[in-house]
Each structure stands twice: as C-alpha cells, then as structure tokens.
Design a protein around this motif. Structure first.
Motif, mmCIF file in Angstrom:
data_model
loop_
_atom_site.group_PDB
_atom_site.id
_atom_site.type_symbol
_atom_site.label_atom_id
_atom_site.label_comp_id
_atom_site.label_asym_id
_atom_site.label_seq_id
_atom_site.Cartn_x
_atom_site.Cartn_y
_atom_site.Cartn_z
ATOM 1 N N TRP A 4 1.030 -1.400 -0.190
ATOM 2 C CA TRP A 4 0.211 0.081 -0.131
ATOM 3 C C TRP A 4 0.679 1.335 -0.106
ATOM 4 O O TRP A 4 0.293 2.304 -0.181
ATOM 5 C CB TRP A 4 -1.298 0.383 0.735
ATOM 6 N N LYS A 10 -1.258 1.934 -3.492
ATOM 7 C CA LYS A 10 -2.633 3.003 -3.733
ATOM 8 C C LYS A 10 -3.560 3.304 -4.857
ATOM 9 O O LYS A 10 -4.330 3.086 -4.032
ATOM 10 C CB LYS A 10 -1.640 4.616 -3.199
ATOM 11 N N LEU A 11 -3.271 3.002 -5.549
ATOM 12 C CA LEU A 11 -4.067 2.898 -7.165
ATOM 13 C C LEU A 11 -5.430 1.916 -6.738
ATOM 14 O O LEU A 11 -6.630 1.819 -7.061
ATOM 15 C CB LEU A 11 -3.674 3.064 -8.092
ATOM 16 N N TRP A 12 -4.493 0.978 -6.525
ATOM 17 C CA TRP A 12 -5.327 -0.762 -6.910
ATOM 18 C C TRP A 12 -6.333 -0.403 -5.850
ATOM 19 O O TRP A 12 -7.872 -0.532 -5.445
ATOM 20 C CB TRP A 12 -4.067 -1.501 -6.754
ATOM 21 N N THR A 14 -7.605 2.411 -4.305
ATOM 22 C CA THR A 14 -8.480 3.121 -3.987
ATOM 23 C C THR A 14 -9.375 3.102 -5.222
ATOM 24 O O THR A 14 -11.106 3.308 -5.208
ATOM 25 C CB THR A 14 -7.937 4.321 -4.448
ATOM 26 N N ILE A 15 -9.385 2.563 -5.939
ATOM 27 C CA ILE A 15 -10.603 1.577 -6.669
ATOM 28 C C ILE A 15 -10.940 0.643 -5.968
ATOM 29 O O ILE A 15 -12.469 0.403 -6.247
ATOM 30 C CB ILE A 15 -10.145 1.412 -8.616
ATOM 31 N N LEU A 17 -11.443 0.821 -2.858
ATOM 32 C CA LEU A 17 -12.711 1.074 -2.244
ATOM 33 C C LEU A 17 -13.678 2.141 -2.739
ATOM 34 O O LEU A 17 -14.709 1.539 -1.880
ATOM 35 C CB LEU A 17 -11.571 1.919 -1.475
ATOM 36 N N LEU A 18 -13.228 2.275 -3.552
ATOM 37 C CA LEU A 18 -14.122 3.530 -4.553
ATOM 38 C C LEU A 18 -15.153 2.406 -4.977
ATOM 39 O O LEU A 18 -16.803 3.026 -5.028
ATOM 40 C CB LEU A 18 -13.933 3.915 -5.434
ATOM 41 N N SER A 196 -3.040 -0.688 -13.075
ATOM 42 C CA SER A 196 -1.636 -0.010 -12.026
ATOM 43 C C SER A 196 -0.581 -0.424 -12.705
ATOM 44 O O SER A 196 0.254 0.060 -12.465
ATOM 45 C CB SER A 196 -2.042 -0.981 -10.860
#
Length: 595
Positions: A4, A10-12, A14-15, A17-18, A196
C-alpha cells in the motif's frame, strides 16, 4: 516495501475502496427499492382481491356460494373478513388469530367508520403492539372495500396479509445483489491491478533512471512504451537527461577553462566565503600562502594573513572593490578585493594578489640608474666646464698649464665617451641587438695572453699575479674580443681591490661540457648584503666612489650580458677580509687535442 506504499497499491486500493463504497450504497438503495416495490405490489393485489370479493358478496349476499368463491380468490397468505356496519361478522376466513393478530384488531372502529362514511377503499399497514420492537416483516397490510349487502345492510370486505412473505423475497433479492457486487469487486480488482501495473511499470523504470541520473549517469534513457501522458513523460525525461549532459559538459569545459586561466595567471587569486573560508586558489596564491605560513611559523589550517583578513572584512562591510598594499618577508604585494554577489547579498570575496617586488626593484634600479648616470656625468662635465673656463679666462699663465688643462679636458672627454659607449653596448646586449663574431679559440693560450697584459700593473702594486691552465688544449667557440673584455674586467677589479703583497690567481678548470675560468684574489672582499647586486648597473660595493679607484660601475653588468650571450653563467663568492672569486663558465663547442 509494503504494497500500500507503492503507486500500484495506492491506485489498486483506491479503485477497490471506491467500488466497494459505490456497491454498498447501491445495494442499500436496491434493497429499499425492492422492499417498497413488493409492499406496493402486495397492497395492489390485496385491493384487487378485496374488490372482487366485494362484487361476489354483493351478488350472493345470503348463501354460502359467495363465501366459497371468495375463499378461492384468496392467496395462501391472505385472509378475509366480511363484516357489517355494526361489526357483525358475516364471514371470517380464519376464526383464530392470524399471525398472532386477532381479527378484532383488524375491525377497528375508526377504519369501519371511515369506510362506511367515505364509501371508499382504504389501505393501511398494521403494526401489532407486541411486535413494536421487531422488524417490518411482522407487520400486516390491510385493505378495506365497502360493499352493500343484498339485505340492505352496509358492510365491508377486509383483506389482510402479513409481510412475512416479503422477507423471503428480500433475502433472495439481497443474495442476487451481493452476488453481483462480489463479481463486480473481483472483476474490478483484476482490472485495477492490470491498470496499476500498466501505469506503475514505466514509473518504476523512470524511478530507476532518476536514481542513475542522481548518481551522475546523465546518459541513462527510459524506454518509451506508450504514446500517452506516461510516454510523453518518458520523452521529457530523456530530453532532460540529454540537456543535463550538455549542460554538465559545458560547465565542465568552463571549469577547465577557468582552472587553466587561473593556473596560467602570474597573479595570485584567492576566493573566500563570507566566514573567511578559502574556496579556490591558484598556484601563485598557494605559493604566497605557504611563504606566509612558513615565515610566521604557523600551520596551514590555522588562519589567513592579517592583511588579507582585514581586506576581506572591508569588502564585505562596504560591498565595494577595495585595494591595499603590504610587505611579507621582504616582498611587496598589492591586493585587490572584489565582492561576489548571491542575488542581492555578498556571498564571498575574490582577492587578486600581485607580487610587486620586481616592479619595485626595477623602479629602484631606474631611479638608481638616473642618479648614477647623473653622478658619473656630473664630475667630468664639471671638470670640462671648469678647465675650459680657465683656458678662456686666461687663468693658465704658461703654455705648460694650458697643455695640462687641455690634457685633463681630453681625458674627461674620453671618460664620458667610454661611459656612453658602455651604456650603448649594455642596452644593445639586453635588447638582443648586439652582434658577436664567433671563432674557435684555444682557451689556455687565450687565458695566458690576457693575464700577461697585467703583469706590469701587478708588479708595480706589489701583487703576485699567476695563471694556472690545463696542459691539454681545449677549443671553445666564442667572441674573442668580448670574452677578453670580461676577463680583463675581472682581473683589473681583482688587482684594484687587492692590497700590496697580495695575490691574484687566474685558474682554468676543464669540465665535461665546457670550461670554467676563476679569478681569485685575497683582497678586502665584498659584504654579504652587496653580493646579490654586484652585477647590476652602476652598483659599487665601494660606497666612497673615489675617483681613480672605482670605474663606471658598468663593467660587471656588461660582463654578465656577454657571458649570458655565450650561453654561459657568471658567479661570485666572497668573504670580508678573505678575498673574492669571480667565475664564469663557457660551454664547449669543439675539442681538439694537441698534436
């Protein structure tokens, strides 16, 4: 490195979680939507059923056919109550309580009054008192439709159903939504990881290239894998690397040029920081500092000369160019300090140190030359003027006196002529415009011949003059007249400065590459402070300058230039009261043995 903390992680995350947040909100909204939809459907079904039953009961008010038909119209979960206006039960599908709710609860006075008064159907969701703390699935949906019985009485058909059936449908819907959300999360996870890695791969390469550039490898390039923003970033990175390489090479060349310029400068250059730390020096400046440290008996890491420190502080305080002069170990220096600006503030000072010792010496020699020429010319000119006036004024009474005065005028004229000729010869030799006539000469015979010229003078003064030459004849290429002038000057000086009963020796010393000629005497000697200056023009160790014992003061200077023109060297050694030895060396051109 933890996942992380990377760009991929971070990108993974974020996607993911969104997507989870969106799916959670969507699941909640869908559950609410489907629950509301099913409740509305149940209400509509119950309303239609109540209307049909009311129609049948209206057509068959007094027999059991209507009851039976009404029972067939009911759903397995629905119940019906047909009651009169006075709550008299005409038909009850379930005499016992339904789902823990007594039918007496369904026949509410307010609902009956509302139905009979408005003569319109009503719908309500009944919440039993004992189920207040439970879920909505324990509620009951009630619909009531007014009906006019055949016997003239007013009645109402109550159809009700528990929402327990809604629980099973909601659970099935929730399972489908959660299944769809899980599949979406899995697909999104794969897509996010793929996206990512596609973004992070080139970034990793650029990071590695950036570290290489930070370590000084400016030729490192990043492969251009895509044509999007990341590809443009890679192109910009490669362009930056090429520009950095060009700029660094330019700076290196400028640094080398500056170093070459500083190294080739005759003046010393020292660059200081504001706190007095030395940043840059060139060889003359280093030599100057070493001489100062050595003269002061200090180590190089202790301090800087006081004069330099004062000039440095003066430049920093005034922020203007300053200059100063000082003397160290008998040498004279001129310092020029200029401020170095960092935007609007002085960040340091560059000081140029110029050794003015030779210039001062030359100025002194020039002044001495003018004074000496004036002194040498003043006496003969005064004598010329005095004796010529004596002749003009007929002071000389006899012819013999006139002849004597004329003889003195003639001698002084010759003296002035010799002085002028020697000055002209010296100037020509120093300018390199004097011509020499080179011949091959047997050096031992030459020395004997020149020495013998002074036998009479030496004998008259009671001085022993001797000559020592080698047996082998050594041939030297030289200008005979000029070298004879040198040897004559040295022998004449030795005789003039040697007391009676003294000696003068002329010695030939054969060397591998030439011959050295020594003129040695045991005369008064030369003071040590005068030795460095004996070959300068007009310099005389005899400060009295007594006429007749001292010459013009140009002989040794001319001798030095003649020997130097022959690629040789002339030196002197002397001690007070012990005598003096002048030596000059001539290089050997050819060698002939006597037959």
């Amino acid at each position: 490195m933890r996942l992380w903390r990377t760009v991929v992680g971070k990108l993974w995350m974020t996607i993911i979680l969104l997507v989870v947040v969106v799916l959670t909100i969507l699941t909640f909204l869908l559950q609410q939507f489907f629950e509301t939809y099913h409740v509305d459907q149940i209400e509509q079904d119950l309303s239609h059923t109540a209307e049909k039953i009311s129609t049948i009961v209206k057509e068959h008010p007094s027999n059991n056919i209507g009851k039976e038909i009404a029972l067939t119209l009911l759903d397995e979960h629905a119940k019906v109550i047909i009651a009169y206006e006075n709550k008299q039960i005409f038909y009850l599908s379930d005499k016992q309580s339904h789902e823990g709710i007594s039918y007496r609860t369904i026949l509410d006075d307010k609902d009956l009054e509302k139905v009979f008064t408005s003569k319109k159907a009503i719908k309500k969701e009944l919440i039993p008192r004992k189920t207040l703390s439970q879920s909505r699935y324990q509620h009951v949906i009630v619909t009531a439709v007014p009906v006019k019985m055949g016997n003239g009485k007013m009645g109402a058909v109550f159809v009700y159903q528990s929402l327990e059936v809604l629980k099973e449908m909601t659970q099935q819907t929730t399972k489908l939504i959660l299944l769809a959300a899980g599949i979406a999360i899995i697909l999104t996870t794969g897509f996010a990881f793929f996206l990512s890695t596609r973004i992070a791969g080139p970034l990793h390469k650029m990071r590695e290239a950036a570290f290489e550039v930070a370590n000084g490898h400016f030729d490192k390039k990043v492969p251009i894998l895509t044509r999007d923003e990341i590809g443009e970033l890679a192109m910009a990175f490669n362009t930056m690397g090429r520009q950095l390489t060009f700029n660094m090479n330019a700076l290196k060349q400028e640094k080398e040029q500056l170093r070459s310029i500083l190294s080739s400068m005759a003046d010393g250059v020292v660059t200081f920081n504001r706190d007095g730390t030395i940043l840059i020096t060139n060889p003359p400046a280093e030599q100057f500092l070493q001489q100062w440290y050595h003269g002061q008996g200090k180590h190089e890491n202790l301090s800087i000369p006081t004069d330099l420190s004062d000039l440095l502080q003066k430049v920093i305080d005034t922020e203007k160019e300053q200059n100063d002069q000082f003397e160290i170990n008998g040498r004279y220096y001129v310092m020029i300090g200029s401020p170095l600006y960092d935007q609007s503030t002085v960040r340091g000072v560059v000081i140029v140190i110029r050794d003015m010792t030779e210039e001062r010496k030359l100025n002194k020699l020039r002044d001495d030359f003018i004074a000496n020429v004036s002194h040498e010319l003043r006496t003969p000119i005064a004598m010329l003027q005095g004796y010529s006036e004596a002749i003009i004024d007929d002071i000389a009474a006899t012819e013999a006196e006139k002849q004597e005065f004329a003889k003195i005028i003639y001698d002084e004229t010759l003296r002035i002529g010799r002085l002028v000729n020697e000055l002209l010869d010296l100037a020509r030799m120093e300018a390199g415009h004097f011509s020499f006539h080179m011949d091959i000469v047997q050096i031992n015979q030459f020395i004997v011949r020149v020495t013998n010229k002074f036998n009479g003078i030496a004998k008259d003064k009671g001085i022993q003059l001797s000559c020592f030459t080698t047996e082998r004849s050594l041939a030297i290429e030289m200008d005979v007249d000029r070298i004879e002038q040198v040897l004559t000057n040295l022998i004449d000086n030795a005789i003039r400065h040697t007391s009676p009963n003294g000696f003068v020796k002329v010695i030939e010393e054969e060397r591998e590459d030439g011959v050295a000629i020594h003129v040695q005497d045991n005369g008064s000697g030369i003071p040590p402070e005068d030795l460095p200056f004996v070959f300068e023009r007009f310099y005389k160790a005899d400060k009295a300058r007594t006429r007749g014992k001292s010459g013009t003061g140009l002989g040794l200077a001319i001798a030095k230039n003649i020997v130097k023109a022959h690629k040789g060297k002339i030196t002197v050694k002397s001690e007070i009261g012990q005598g003096t030895t002048f030596s000059f060396f001539l290089p050997k051109k050819q060698h002939f043995d006597e037959e």
